[in-house]
Scaffold this motif. Structure first.
Motif, PDB file in Angstrom:
ATOM      1  N   ARG A   1      39.113  38.497  31.649  1.00  0.00           N
ATOM      2  CA  ARG A   1      39.538  37.864  32.795  1.00  0.00           C
ATOM      3  C   ARG A   1      39.008  39.013  33.829  1.00  0.00           C
ATOM      4  NH1 ARG A   1      39.857  34.690  29.399  1.00  0.00           N
ATOM      5  NH2 ARG A   1      41.698  33.326  28.739  1.00  0.00           N
ATOM      6  N   THR A   2      38.472  38.573  34.770  1.00  0.00           N
ATOM      7  CA  THR A   2      37.916  39.515  35.838  1.00  0.00           C
ATOM      8  C   THR A   2      38.473  39.570  37.239  1.00  0.00           C
ATOM      9  OG1 THR A   2      35.955  38.369  36.290  1.00  0.00           O
ATOM     10  CG2 THR A   2      35.745  39.856  34.543  1.00  0.00           C
ATOM     11  N   VAL A   3      38.638  40.887  37.696  1.00  0.00           N
ATOM     12  CA  VAL A   3      39.119  40.804  39.032  1.00  0.00           C
ATOM     13  C   VAL A   3      37.731  41.507  39.738  1.00  0.00           C
ATOM     14  CG1 VAL A   3      40.690  42.218  40.895  1.00  0.00           C
ATOM     15  CG2 VAL A   3      41.411  40.972  38.565  1.00  0.00           C
ATOM     16  N   ARG A   4      37.459  40.821  40.989  1.00  0.00           N
ATOM     17  CA  ARG A   4      36.365  41.577  41.613  1.00  0.00           C
ATOM     18  C   ARG A   4      36.755  42.507  42.823  1.00  0.00           C
ATOM     19  NH1 ARG A   4      32.627  38.979  46.214  1.00  0.00           N
ATOM     20  NH2 ARG A   4      34.346  37.725  46.444  1.00  0.00           N
TER      21      ARG A   4
ATOM     22  N   GLN B   1      46.899  39.523  41.287  1.00  0.00           N
ATOM     23  CA  GLN B   1      45.992  39.001  40.485  1.00  0.00           C
ATOM     24  C   GLN B   1      46.119  39.420  38.825  1.00  0.00           C
ATOM     25  OE1 GLN B   1      42.487  40.127  43.137  1.00  0.00           O
ATOM     26  NE2 GLN B   1      41.591  38.433  42.226  1.00  0.00           N
ATOM     27  N   ILE B   2      46.388  40.829  38.742  1.00  0.00           N
ATOM     28  CA  ILE B   2      46.641  41.357  37.465  1.00  0.00           C
ATOM     29  C   ILE B   2      47.910  40.704  36.843  1.00  0.00           C
ATOM     30  CG2 ILE B   2      47.086  43.532  36.024  1.00  0.00           C
ATOM     31  CD1 ILE B   2      45.181  45.013  38.213  1.00  0.00           C
TER      32      ILE B   2
ATOM     33  N   LYS C   1      46.175  35.856  44.710  1.00  0.00           N
ATOM     34  CA  LYS C   1      45.488  36.227  45.764  1.00  0.00           C
ATOM     35  C   LYS C   1      45.345  35.738  47.019  1.00  0.00           C
ATOM     36  CE  LYS C   1      41.645  39.029  47.183  1.00  0.00           C
ATOM     37  NZ  LYS C   1      40.573  39.690  46.774  1.00  0.00           N
TER      38      LYS C   1
ATOM     39  N   ILE D   1      45.598  42.827  44.543  1.00  0.00           N
ATOM     40  CA  ILE D   1      44.794  43.156  43.419  1.00  0.00           C
ATOM     41  C   ILE D   1      45.886  43.077  42.174  1.00  0.00           C
ATOM     42  CG2 ILE D   1      43.521  44.908  41.781  1.00  0.00           C
ATOM     43  CD1 ILE D   1      42.055  45.173  44.509  1.00  0.00           C
TER      44      ILE D   1
ATOM     45  N   ILE E   1      37.732  44.735  35.569  1.00  0.00           N
ATOM     46  CA  ILE E   1      37.555  45.148  36.857  1.00  0.00           C
ATOM     47  C   ILE E   1      36.268  45.355  37.277  1.00  0.00           C
ATOM     48  CG2 ILE E   1      38.746  46.207  39.149  1.00  0.00           C
ATOM     49  CD1 ILE E   1      41.345  46.791  37.359  1.00  0.00           C
TER      50      ILE E   1
ATOM     51  N   LEU F   1      41.574  42.882  30.547  1.00  0.00           N
ATOM     52  CA  LEU F   1      41.310  42.659  32.139  1.00  0.00           C
ATOM     53  C   LEU F   1      40.023  43.454  32.396  1.00  0.00           C
ATOM     54  CD1 LEU F   1      42.406  42.017  35.010  1.00  0.00           C
ATOM     55  CD2 LEU F   1      43.212  44.564  34.902  1.00  0.00           C
TER      56      LEU F   1
ATOM     57  N   MET G   1      44.836  33.209  38.967  1.00  0.00           N
ATOM     58  CA  MET G   1      44.612  34.664  39.587  1.00  0.00           C
ATOM     59  C   MET G   1      44.212  34.401  40.819  1.00  0.00           C
ATOM     60  SD  MET G   1      42.873  36.436  36.102  1.00  0.00           S
ATOM     61  CE  MET G   1      42.492  38.119  36.980  1.00  0.00           C
TER      62      MET G   1
ATOM     63  N   GLU H   1      39.727  31.794  48.598  1.00  0.00           N
ATOM     64  CA  GLU H   1      39.475  32.628  47.437  1.00  0.00           C
ATOM     65  C   GLU H   1      38.687  31.607  46.359  1.00  0.00           C
ATOM     66  OE1 GLU H   1      39.494  35.907  46.867  1.00  0.00           O
ATOM     67  OE2 GLU H   1      39.344  35.872  44.988  1.00  0.00           O
TER      68      GLU H   1
END
Ligand SMILES: Cc1cc2nc3c(=O)[nH]c(=O)nc-3n(C[C@H](O)[C@H](O)[C@H](O)COP(=O)(O)OP(=O)(O)OC[C@H]3O[C@@H](n4cnc5c(N)ncnc54)[C@H](O)[C@@H]3O)c2cc1C
Ligand code: SF4
Ligand code: SF4
Lengths: 674, 140
Positions: free
Chosen positions: B37-40, A664-665, A134, A661, B12, B10, A130, A101
């Motif tokens: 902060r990002t989640v892909r 990560q959050i 994952k 996911i 996304i 957050l 994060m 990752e």
């Protein structure tokens, strides 16, 4: 370090890249590394100047072995750039490549927070935490290998598409060359001569057009449009609409049992046709009939009936006689072909320059566009190559060329970009004028002359020597004398700092180039993005200028951005090479991000079925006889639309699972405070 | 380090458009505040409303979902489906007492680096103005 952990427990390694000063300049690497060591399940954390370099990758490979890693995080640039690199390294290190990752601390951190070291470092810590969250949950996945159809498609048969098709076909690949208009050649066939060598455009293009026709591996589909595209790299199913042209080729005639029939291009039909329309190839400066060819060198040499204007009088049918080539009842035909890869080469359009009202285009007879000038000066053009001005047919003596007409224009009416070839073709036009009209004087109104190519600057000197007058300044207005139809051009010579007002016989506007209206629909069919100005977007401007983010779809020519013929041809050759690779390899690997159904959780409600854009889902029976959702992996593209919806959480989106996911959050929102 | 309150936001974002747009903002060195902060994910269609609830429950002050423009989805229509879902989400959040401005869905394409920077700046400013999430106060 928690080395005593059992091997099946998550064991994550974190590698932080300095990227020279690209990252290290704005993020405290040492602090980040120390921090990474405190994250649960991180067993090793290290940093390196350039992790993507060979020593960097070796370091990772060794760490995977040494620390028996079950997960790897590299905090560096964007996964869109180096994910494949580190996946390969993971594999080399003996770990499944999908256990890797990436934390993007460059594009989405150091580069956008260059002056906020504290903020950027905090953000990087969160990003690493994060990513570790994952990585702890990542699983072994195996890419799916699919066979690639041994055929390719090129859409658009300008010089770019022609070159790409010839290259593909010559490398042994069956190539469909799809062209919306009745003939191939595109814009280049409208040009008279080409800079800087001044060779005749048709003369160098026509042999290539004929090669296309003769090539056993090319199936030329002119007067054809793409209707729909389905599938993915290796297996695109493209449905094409062969527009009814009302005329049978010799092959079509033979298939209908008409012996020795079909259109042989004799042209007997054209004179008898009563309908007269403007010929778009001549930009409306010459007529054509409802049954027509654009010009004598068209390829294929086959007449076309424009059914929008045809009155179905049948006169052409009569005169065609025994050849029986005309079918006034012909209908569009849909055909589907399967190809492994595709190249888009749909070219460009000229900016509607009448929008810049101050120049009077379409209001003043003697203000023409540069493409019109090409036709007016061309021996095969509407005037037979006699350079005359439109208002009275007189030979113009003083001609002005207005550069950047709509290009490099920040008024909101024109286009902000440079159209790249107008400087050069305007120099060419000035030269052509001297050739045709002894004693003529040309005035070039320019902002800068951009003569960037091989032998281009030399060409510029040549035109200066030939006596063209260069006036640096944007033309403010053009006014017409209503009686003489002469034009008064007003500008400021910014080099002399003086106002200029010159009376000219004719003005040529070097209009900006813009994407065609259809570019947008074609790009949507193939799932390609567009740039701010509507040009098709390459995967990477420097490292992947022919590719797109849709695997298996490539770009060539001006549709990707303004470029002249040499650059178009070079890019077309690049695109052809790129598009041929998967075909020659014969198989491609697809990312295994498929949906999976956790059958115990599935209620069989079927609400996901309609959500899937690819019809990859069906209801079937589980082993214990319940109705559950089943995925057809070959159809699933892994978007996760089903997984984002399933009320029971029954869909497991591989590599983007709900637990991953959510982890990560939570790592972001709770992790830092634990 | 300053102990001034900073919002936790957050994002996304989809791989093909908004993530690429955010990358472009980076290559172009367009500066914006580091508040997100990002989640892909591959597609905004993947965004389960659960993720948004979960984020607010875990202490997010704001959530941004960003994908391709309509008609540009890499998977044809995932973003339409997401947008519908996200629209519903807004009213659910309202009922939970969370100001709807804390949650946004935007459309940023791969060529809109500058727009991404603007969107983030807007979201950070909006959420900063609103202050900490009401759910957090409940907790205390
Ligand atoms: C006035 C003028 C003078 C120029 N002079 C020179 C010069 O001297 N030297 C030089 O190097 N360059 C010159 N150029 C630039 C040159 O025209 C381009 O570099 C070249 O034509 C680009 O070729 P292309 O194949 O990318 O696009 P195009 O020539 O535009 O070809 C695109 C083709 O795609 C087809 N098409 C479009 N949409 C579809 C669709 N949806 N489905 C199927 N087919 C489609 C079109 O019908 C067309 O045949 C000049 C340009 C202008 C305007
Ligand atoms: S996977 Fe989910 S949405 Fe699809 S049928 Fe099963 S429960 Fe329903
Ligand atoms: S992830 Fe789901 S919705 Fe998307 S293609 Fe696969 S099955 Fe269809």
């Amino acid at each position: 370090m928690a080395d005593e952990k059992k091997p099946q427990e998550p064991r994550v390694g974190v590698y932080i890249c300095h990227c020279g000063t690209n990252i290290a300049g704005s993020i405290d690497i040492k602090e980040l590394q120390d921090y990474a060591r405190t994250i649960a399940d991180v067993v090793v954390s290290d940093e390196y100047q350039y992790v993507c370099s060979t020593p960097g990758q070796t370091m990772i490979e060794e760490a995977i072995k040494e620390h028996k890693l079950t997960g790897l995080v590299v905090a560096a640039c964007s996964p869109r750039l180096h994910e494949p690199t580190f996946r390969r390294a993971s594999q080399e290190g003996g770990m499944n490549q999908f256990r890797f990752e990436m934390a993007n601390i460059r594009e989405q951190n150091s580069w956008v927070h260059m002056h906020d070291r504290e903020g950027a470092t905090e953000k990087a810590k969160d990003a690493v935490r994060m990513a570790v969250a994952k990585a702890r949950l990542l699983e072994d996945l195996h890419p799916k290998s699919v066979p690639v159809e041994h055929a390719a498609m090129v859409v658009g048969a300008g010089v770019g598409g022609i070159q790409a098709a010839l290259d593909l076909a010559s490398s042994g690949i069956k190539t469909y060359l799809v062209e919306k208009s009745p003939t191939i050649g595109g814009r280049m066939s409208q040009l008279d001569k080409t800079f800087p060598t001044l060779d005749c455009s048709q003369c160098i293009l026509t042999p290539k057009m004929v090669d296309v026709l003769r090539h056993p591996n090319i199936e030329l589909m002119s007067y054809t449009e793409v209707e729909s595209v389905e599938g993915y790299i290796g297996n695109f199913d493209v449905t094409l609409r062969k527009k009814a042209n009302g005329v049978l080729t010799m092959e079509q005639a033979e298939a209908r049992g008409i012996v020795g029939g079909g259109c042989n291009g004799c042209g007997d039909c054209e004179p008898v046709c009563p309908v007269i329309k403007p010929n778009p190839f001549e930009l409306g400066m010459a007529p054509r009939k409802a049954i027509y060819i654009y010009h004598p060198q068209v390829v294929p040499l086959l007449y076309t009936i424009d059914f929008d204007s045809c009155v179905k009088c049948g006169l052409c049918e009569e005169v065609c006689g025994d050849k029986k080539a005309i079918d006034l009842e012909m209908q569009d035909e849909l055909v589907t072909v399967k190809v492994g890869t595709a190249i888009l080469a749909v070219g460009y359009e000229v900016f509607p320059i009448e929008k810049k009202t101050e120049w009077g285009y379409k209001r003043y007879d003697n203000v023409v566009s540069s493409l019109e000038f090409e036709r007016l000066i061309c021996a095969s053009g509407p005037t037979g190559g006699k350079m005359i001005r439109p208002s009275d047919g007189e030979v113009p003596k003083k001609i002005g060329f207005v550069l950047c007409a709509g290009s490099r224009d920040n008024t909101g009416i024109g286009k902000p970009y440079c159209s790249r070839f107008c400087c050069m073709y305007s120099l060419k036009h000035a030269h052509q004028l001297y050739e045709k009209i002894p004693g003529a004087q040309s005035y070039i109104f320019y902002m800068d002359i951009r003569s960037f190519g091989k032998m281009y600057e030399e060409f510029y000197y040549r035109i200066q020597d030939e006596g063209a007058k260069f006036i640096r300044g944007r033309v403010a207005k053009i006014e017409e004398d209503p009686i003489t139809k002469n034009l008064y051009v007003t500008t400021e010579d910014t080099l002399l700092g003086q106002p200029v007002n010159i009376e000219l016989d004719m003005v040529v506007l070097a209009s900006a180039v813009v994407p065609t209206e259809e570019t947008n629909s074609v790009r949507k069919l193939f799932g390609v993005s567009q740039s701010m100005d509507g040009w098709l977007l390459e995967a990477h401007p420097k490292l992947n200028p022919c590719g797109t983010t849709t695997a298996g779809v490539f770009l060539a020519g001006v549709c990707q951005g303004p470029k002249d013929i040499p650059d178009t041809v070079a890019q077309a050759e690049g695109a052809a090479a790129a598009a041929s690779i998967p075909i020659h390899v014969g198989e491609v690997e697809l990312e295994p991000y498929f949906a999976m159904c956790i059958e115990e959780k599935c209620a069989g409600c079927g609400m996901c079925l309609d959500l899937c854009p690819y019809a990859a889902l069906d209801l079937g029976k589980s082993e214990d006889g319940r109705t559950v959702m089943k995925v057809t992996e070959a159809k699933c593209k892994g978007c996760g639309t089903c997984g984002g919806f399933c009320p029971g959480g029954a869909i497991w989106m591989q590599h983007f699972t709900t637990p991953q996911i959510v982890a990560q959050i939570d790592a972001f929102l709770l992790g830092g405070e634990q | 380090m300053s102990d001034e309150w900073k919002p936790k936001i957050l994002g996304i974002i989809c791989n093909w458009c908004s993530y690429a747009g955010a990358d472009l903002a980076g290559s172009a060195r367009t500066q914006y505040p580091p508040g997100i902060r990002t989640v892909r994910v591959m597609c905004t269609g993947r965004v389960d409303t659960l993720f948004i609830m979960k984020a607010f429950a875990s202490g997010a002050d704001g959530v941004l979902v960003s994908g391709c423009h309509f008609g540009d989805c890499h998977y044809l229509e995932g973003n339409y489906k997401a947008a519908k879902r996200m629209f519903l989400m807004k009213s659910v959040l309202k009922n939970m007492g969370i100001e709807d401005k804390r949650f946004r869905m935007t459309f940023v394409s791969a060529s809109e680096g500058a727009k991404w920077a603007k969107v983030v700046e807007d979201v950070v400013n909006t959420v900063t103005e609103l202050g900490p999430s009401p759910l957090k106060e409940l907790e205390q």
